[in-house]
Design an enzyme around this catalytic site. Sequence first.
Site, PDB file in Angstrom:
ATOM      1  N   SER A   1       7.879  -6.747   4.124  1.00  0.00           N
ATOM      2  CA  SER A   1       8.912  -7.299   2.594  1.00  0.00           C
ATOM      3  C   SER A   1      10.407  -7.156   2.677  1.00  0.00           C
ATOM      4  CB  SER A   1       8.629  -6.882   1.218  1.00  0.00           C
ATOM      5  OG  SER A   1       9.086  -6.763   0.867  1.00  0.00           O
TER       6      SER A   1
ATOM      7  N   TYR B   1       7.144   1.748  -1.923  1.00  0.00           N
ATOM      8  CA  TYR B   1       7.178  -0.068  -1.558  1.00  0.00           C
ATOM      9  C   TYR B   1       7.724  -0.067  -0.467  1.00  0.00           C
ATOM     10  CZ  TYR B   1       6.087  -4.911  -2.170  1.00  0.00           C
ATOM     11  OH  TYR B   1       5.656  -6.249  -1.027  1.00  0.00           O
TER      12      TYR B   1
END
Length: 262
Positions: free
Chosen positions: A140, A153
Amino acid sequence: MSTIPAVLITGASTGIGATYADRFARRGHDLVLVARDVARLEAVASRLRREAGVAIDIMQADLTQPVDLAKVETRLHDDDSIGILINNAGTAIGGTFIEQSTDEMSRLVALNATAPVRLASAIAPRLAKSGKGAIVNIGSVVGLAPEFGMTVYGATKAFVLFLSQGLSLELGPKGVYVQAVLPATTRTEIWEHVGADVNALNNVMEVGDLVDAALVGFDRREPVTIPPLPDAGQWDAFEAGRKTMLANFGNAHPAERYRPVA
């Protein structure tokens, strides 16, 4: 045995994983689809068997559970027909670091970081021995941007990027291609996990567009593919800046700027 390698895809019941399944099936690859939700997996598999005419196995597995993870590792280790691994399974949790529970963070790390390492470790020796194959890790852009505020995350996704780059350096000379794919905001169910309404967000990429772009990078054998980034030169400059520091990391003494003032 078919010369077209089978593809094992984690998190294959919805979103990015299901779309990868669709695209690889239409390229003629047999599939092994892994996820927790058997009903959704079977729906994906049934449709693709009918539409693409490929063989598809499904494996129910929660990759945060050691027994389930070991089952998928064994398949990757033992099944010589599997030549491509798509490490896609992942999740996110809502709230700030101090609001998230330690157990939630531990499960996040288990799924987003530990599982990709173990699955890559299960298949990499076999691929290196054969001199071919590919490992695709879905990261990501958050892994590059602590400013986005998704601390744990983002840390797992930074790990995935580093893992991919390290594996590329190690396995590339042995004939194994490793790709890191870094999506930005994409229309998947992950937003439900953090309590956000994806329809209220701006600049949301559709899953099909994301995967199709990632596959362009795959076919070009890019080590890092960032589908929303319009100027590849920005990534090249980022990498060049990082590499210019490498020679200075080996100094035996602290830099002048850190020496005590007399």
